[in-house]
Design a protein around this motif. Structure first.
Motif, PDB file in Angstrom:
ATOM      1  N   UNK A 260      -2.250  -8.038  -2.517  1.00  9.00           N
ATOM      2  CA  UNK A 260      -2.552  -9.199  -1.706  1.00  9.00           C
ATOM      3  C   UNK A 260      -1.727 -10.378  -2.247  1.00  9.00           C
ATOM      4  N   UNK A 386       8.348 -10.195  -1.037  1.00  9.78           N
ATOM      5  CA  UNK A 386       7.197  -9.697  -0.290  1.00  9.78           C
ATOM      6  C   UNK A 386       6.226 -10.801   0.080  1.00  9.78           C
ATOM      7  N   UNK A 402       3.142  -8.595   8.357  1.00  8.15           N
ATOM      8  CA  UNK A 402       2.358  -8.310   7.162  1.00  8.15           C
ATOM      9  C   UNK A 402       3.232  -7.510   6.214  1.00  8.15           C
ATOM     10  N   UNK A 403       3.182  -7.872   4.946  1.00  3.74           N
ATOM     11  CA  UNK A 403       3.843  -7.028   3.956  1.00  3.74           C
ATOM     12  C   UNK A 403       2.737  -6.433   3.094  1.00  3.74           C
ATOM     13  N   UNK A 404       2.503  -5.153   3.296  1.00  5.37           N
ATOM     14  CA  UNK A 404       1.355  -4.522   2.655  1.00  5.37           C
ATOM     15  C   UNK A 404       1.746  -3.592   1.523  1.00  5.37           C
ATOM     16  N   UNK A 405       0.753  -2.893   0.993  1.00  5.18           N
ATOM     17  CA  UNK A 405       0.965  -2.018  -0.162  1.00  5.18           C
ATOM     18  C   UNK A 405       2.109  -1.011  -0.025  1.00  5.18           C
ATOM     19  N   UNK A 406       2.354  -0.409   1.155  1.00  9.91           N
ATOM     20  CA  UNK A 406       3.420   0.603   1.181  1.00  9.91           C
ATOM     21  C   UNK A 406       4.759   0.065   0.677  1.00  9.91           C
ATOM     22  N   UNK A 407       5.094  -1.162   1.118  1.00  8.36           N
ATOM     23  CA  UNK A 407       6.350  -1.772   0.678  1.00  8.36           C
ATOM     24  C   UNK A 407       6.376  -1.935  -0.831  1.00  8.36           C
ATOM     25  N   UNK A 410       6.443   1.455  -2.801  1.00 11.81           N
ATOM     26  CA  UNK A 410       7.720   2.138  -2.726  1.00 11.81           C
ATOM     27  C   UNK A 410       8.763   1.422  -3.581  1.00 11.81           C
TER      28      UNK A 410
ATOM     29  N   UNK B  46      -3.381  -3.318  10.099  1.00  8.15           N
ATOM     30  CA  UNK B  46      -4.003  -4.481   9.487  1.00  8.15           C
ATOM     31  C   UNK B  46      -4.689  -5.299  10.547  1.00  8.15           C
ATOM     32  N   UNK B  94       2.257  -8.112  13.217  1.00  7.76           N
ATOM     33  CA  UNK B  94       1.524  -8.304  11.961  1.00  7.76           C
ATOM     34  C   UNK B  94       0.446  -7.251  11.722  1.00  7.76           C
ATOM     35  N   UNK B  96       0.992  -4.181  11.622  1.00 10.22           N
ATOM     36  CA  UNK B  96       1.597  -3.110  10.838  1.00 10.22           C
ATOM     37  C   UNK B  96       1.633  -3.497   9.358  1.00 10.22           C
ATOM     38  N   UNK B  97       1.596  -2.490   8.493  1.00  8.01           N
ATOM     39  CA  UNK B  97       1.605  -2.751   7.052  1.00  8.01           C
ATOM     40  C   UNK B  97       2.933  -3.277   6.539  1.00  8.01           C
ATOM     41  N   UNK B  98       3.980  -3.094   7.329  1.00 12.51           N
ATOM     42  CA  UNK B  98       5.290  -3.567   6.918  1.00 12.51           C
ATOM     43  C   UNK B  98       5.980  -4.151   8.128  1.00 12.51           C
ATOM     44  N   UNK B  99       6.890  -5.096   7.926  1.00 13.99           N
ATOM     45  CA  UNK B  99       7.620  -5.638   9.073  1.00 13.99           C
ATOM     46  C   UNK B  99       8.385  -4.515   9.759  1.00 13.99           C
ATOM     47  N   UNK B 108      14.890  -8.611   5.182  1.00 11.53           N
ATOM     48  CA  UNK B 108      13.789  -8.312   4.272  1.00 11.53           C
ATOM     49  C   UNK B 108      14.017  -7.004   3.526  1.00 11.53           C
TER      50      UNK B 108
END
Lengths: 686, 165
Positions: A260, A386, A402-407, A410, B46, B94, B96-99, B108
């Motif tokens: 987060x 991120x 959203x930039x979440x845990x997968x990014x 990895x 999300x 937004x 999605x977990x990633x752009x 990015x």
């Protein structure tokens, strides 16, 4: 009355801090020790003053003064007194005062040290510390006044520092109460620890700036701040770990770290701080990397302020929140100004900070430390981008992402793996010079044993190649480090005729930083076991069970036995608690009680998991939903988190390691003086 | 002959349609997707309201409804990517977990590795610069400056020793 007093004192302490800045700078420029002494006293005054203001705030919190907006927002009549006190840092306005209070406490501690040997640093350290305190106090005074009271005017009820014309004080009957998530013991200690870590990193920065301004660019500033840095690191690390544990216990999603932005903003200064802790050793031992260390300490300070900004300005929820509250631009201004000033100073002194010696080999310990720094910086880059990218995207294209845990997982996993590998080889490389031959000779046995263990893991536990690489690195580092301990202790045992444990103890006492560091490396490996376990092998299932029904997961049988719901009026909470019987291989183990607590004042629910921790795995059960009036049953979410307790065991060992490294021993200079005296005496005796 | 063939064609087509219809109704009557199936999709999404909380663990009422929406869509036979696409179309990228890898977002994805490589290159250059001249410089430095001193010192020592003898 009390609120006015608190606010007034806050203003006075701001003025004192501002005076300290001015007097320190003037005293240094006019070479007037009196003026500098006056600045020092003003600095020393800020802490008692802020304490007084904080006492006023706590008085208001504890005595239900709901006419004060902050008190109304974070407390309620049903909260116990200790929670009303800790509500001080439970909300924005209070936590900023808390920040200033801790910062001035640390600055005062620095003021009280012996300054005989480095008088010339004093005014500039005062300047940096006081400026930081003044900045935070100013925010409390101008934008986030915790003493603002609610007034009823023709336009409605709104908070004001001073009573507006034609208005009446508005006193709500009860407060809204602290967010239940923040009523957890972990959350009570977590923010102070994090803040302690944040503010104590200001001290090394202040000395670094003093060194740059005065031109005393030897490693004096590093030697003075070595312990401060370690303590800062201890607090910050402890804060991060506590935050993880809190999330695991309270947030009810079966994990401890969700990448987060709020978590990352505390993690970023930790990354630069950790890199700094390593690279200062090269400067001390070899006189290298002076410029780089300056960059690291400046970055750490900037990230501390930036992290506070991210979490305090509301910018994370939306860039537009940033623009709507004046606190954001103000913060940004401060970060940019300090960054520009620091970098400017650094460029000005750049030629003076050239290395004293040269690097001899790419495999020497200093070269490996540099590689370590590169890796920490790479993790920082990943984290920074991120966190920043969603803001940039919204600002530039209007698209929210959203930039979440997968990014993060990895991108950082290979970097962390490389760091682990370095942890294995760096302790065996020599300062100055190492070759592939010498390193290889020192390492091949450990590498082979680790490989053997990994093969066993392959046949008994998992075929997942990521896990196997992870476990290989863990065992490799553990073996290398433990052998280091064993070898050194055996050597000492032979020469000093001590038993093994005395030898080990004395050995660690003699070189605290090195062996504290090794203990930290071991603890990191234990934590890595936990992280690998929960990230790669977590199992979960969700289902609705009628009473008596059961579900199976990972060898466990979970049977739903009962559910009860009741009010506890004194606390203002409604509890709903399920009873679950846990069996493994047909054998009854224990009952677990997952809960949902509903707080009437805050109108929020808190999910408390039923938890069965073992060294092998955690069984973690959450009550998701239930039908009170029928026998459809209740919905549970069940996680099995393998090996996760090694993360917490590792964290405890980690704390121990920092204690070993940071424990104050005699002044090294006093020891050298004493050594010189004794050698003088012996030679005189000769 | 032709007519018979055509008739059988129609008959086969008719049967195929019937079979498809029957299969479709069977799918519609299939058991509703389990919580685990729903969560497997929800985990990758999300919640558009609560920041940074994956949809499978978000406790709010809105998120519960979204999970039910996933369940319905799974029941209708939609695939994981179709459901994700639905959410993106309705609530923006937004969720999605990633752009998504489109538009400006390539910046990015390219920026972190680029910066890290730049750092590695800078470090490599610095190390090279530090290690290389040191060998030549100290080498020549020693031969020119250090040796005479050492010689002087050694000769003095020898003199001293000779005197003591």
């Amino acid at each position: 009355m009390i609120a006015d007093f608190g606010y007034g004192v806050l203003v006075v302490s701001f003025l004192a801090a501002l005076y300290a800045v001015g007097a320190a700078v003037m005293g240094a420029n006019s070479k007037s020790p009196q003026l500098v002494e006056s600045a020092r006293r003003a600095m020393l005054l800020t802490w008692p003053l802020i304490t007084l203001s904080a006492a006023a705030l706590i008085y208001l919190l504890v005595n239900d003064h709901y006419e004060v907006q902050f008190v109304y927002e974070v407390t309620s009549r049903s909260m116990p007194t200790y929670l009303k006190v800790t509500a001080w840092w439970g909300g924005q306005a209070g936590s900023l005062v808390f920040w200033s209070w801790l910062m001035s406490a640390f600055a005062s501690l620095v003021m009280l040290r012996k300054w005989d040997r480095d008088r010339e640093f004093l005014p500039w350290v005062i300047m940096v510390c006081s400026l930081t305190v003044a900045f935070f106090l100013m925010m409390s005074i101008v934008f986030e006044n915790p003493f603002a009271r609610l007034y009823q005017t023709l336009d409605g009820i709104s908070p004001h520092t001073f009573a507006p014309a034609n208005s009446n004080l508005f006193i709500p009957a009860d407060g809204r109460g602290l967010n239940p998530l923040l009523r957890h013991p972990g959350m009570i200690i977590h923010p102070p620890m994090l803040y302690l870590g944040f503010v104590s990193f200001v001290i090394p920065y202040a000395f670094a700036m003093a060194a740059l301004i005065t031109g005393r660019t030897d490693d004096r500033w590093i030697r003075i701040t070595r312990r401060w840095t370690l303590w800062a690191w201890l607090f910050l690390s402890f804060g991060l770990v506590l935050g993880g544990r809190w999330a695991y216990d309270v947030l009810g999603w079966g994990g401890y770290w969700g990448w987060d932005p709020v978590e990352i903003s505390a993690f970023m200064p930790w990354l630069t701080g950790t890199a700094f802790l390593h690279s200062v050793m090269i400067q001390e031992k070899r006189g290298l990397l002076k410029q780089w260390n300056m960059i690291l300490v400046i970055l750490t300070y900037a990230l501390v302020i930036f992290g506070t900004f991210l979490t305090r300005s509301g910018v994370l929820s939306s860039v537009h929140a940033f623009a709507s509250s004046p606190i954001g631009p103000f913060f940004m201004g401060f970060v940019s100004l300090t960054l520009i000033a620091s970098i400017g100073l650094l460029i000005y002194r750049w030629p003076d900070l050239r290395s004293e010696t040269e690097m001899k080999s790419m495999l020497s310990r200093e070269a490996l430390f540099l590689l370590n720094n590169l890796l920490f910086m790479s993790v920082l880059i990943v984290c920074f981008i991120g966190v920043i990218y969603p803001l940039a995207s919204e600002l530039l294209t209007g698209q929210k992402v959203t930039v979440g845990p997968p990014y993060y997982e990895r991108a950082t996993a290979p970097l962390f793996a490389a760091l682990m590998f370095l942890m294995g080889i760096a302790p065996l490389s020599a300062w100055g010079h190492s070759t592939f031959m010498t390193l290889g000779r020192a390492l091949w046995k450990s590498a082979l044993v680790a490989l053997g263990i990994t093969v066993v893991i392959f046949f008994t536990y998992t075929h997942n190649w990521i896990a196997l690489v992870g476990f290989y690195l863990v065992t490799f580092v553990l073996i290398v480090t433990l052998v280091e301990f064993w070898r050194a202790a055996r050597a000492r045992q032979k020469t000093q005729q001590e038993n093994f444990f005395t030898a080990l103890y004395r050995l660690m006492g003699r070189n605290r930083r090195r062996y504290g560091g090794y203990v930290i490396h071991v603890s990191m490996m234990l934590m890595a076991i936990g992280i690998l376990g929960i990230n790669l092998f977590q199992q979960q299932t969700q289902g609705t069970l009628a009473i008596g029904q059961s579900v199976k997961i990972a060898g466990y049988t979970i049977q739903y036995k009962d559910l009860a719901s009741w009010d506890e009026t004194a606390k203002g909470v409604n509890y709903t608690r399920a009873v679950i019987s846990v069996y493994k291989d047909g054998q009854y183990l224990q009952d677990l009680y997952p809960r949902k607590d509903y707080y009437y004042d805050a109108q929020q629910t808190m999910t408390i998991p039923g938890l069965r921790p073992t060294l092998q795995d955690d069984l973690y059960i959450i009550l998701v939903d239930w039908q009170p009036a029928s026998d459809i049953g209740a919905t549970f979410k069940i996680y099995v988190n393998p090996l996760v307790n090694w993360l917490w065991i590792g964290s405890l060992l980690f704390m121990l390691g920092i204690f070993i490294a940071a424990w104050p021993d005699q002044d090294p200079e006093a020891i050298t003086v004493r050594a010189a005296q004794t050698s003088h005496q012996t030679s005189a005796a000769d | 002959m032709n007519r018979i063939l055509r008739n059988t064609k129609y008959a086969i087509l008719f049967m195929l349609v019937l079979a498809a219809l029957w299969a479709g109704s069977a799918a519609a009557q299939a058991p509703t997707p389990t919580d685990d199936q729903v969560n497997a999709v929800a985990r990758q999404l999300y919640c558009p309201v609560c920041e940074n909380t994956p949809l499978d663990v978000c406790p709010t009422e809105a998120c519960r409804q979204w999970r039910e929406l996933i369940r319905t869509q799974l029941g209708e036979g939609k695939t994981e990517s179709q459901i994700k696409q639905y959410f993106v179309e309705n609530y923006g990228a937004r969720v999605l977990g990633e752009p998504p890898a489109s538009g400006l977002n390539w910046v990015f994805y390219i920026l972190p590795p680029l910066l890290i490589l730049a750092g590695a290159f800078a470090l490599f250059r610095a190390l090279r610069a530090w290690t290389r001249p040191s060998i030549t410089e100290t080498g020549t430095g020693e031969s020119e400056a250090a040796k005479p001193i050492q010689d002087e010192y050694v000769s003095k020592m020898e003199d001293e020793l000779l005197k003591r003898k």
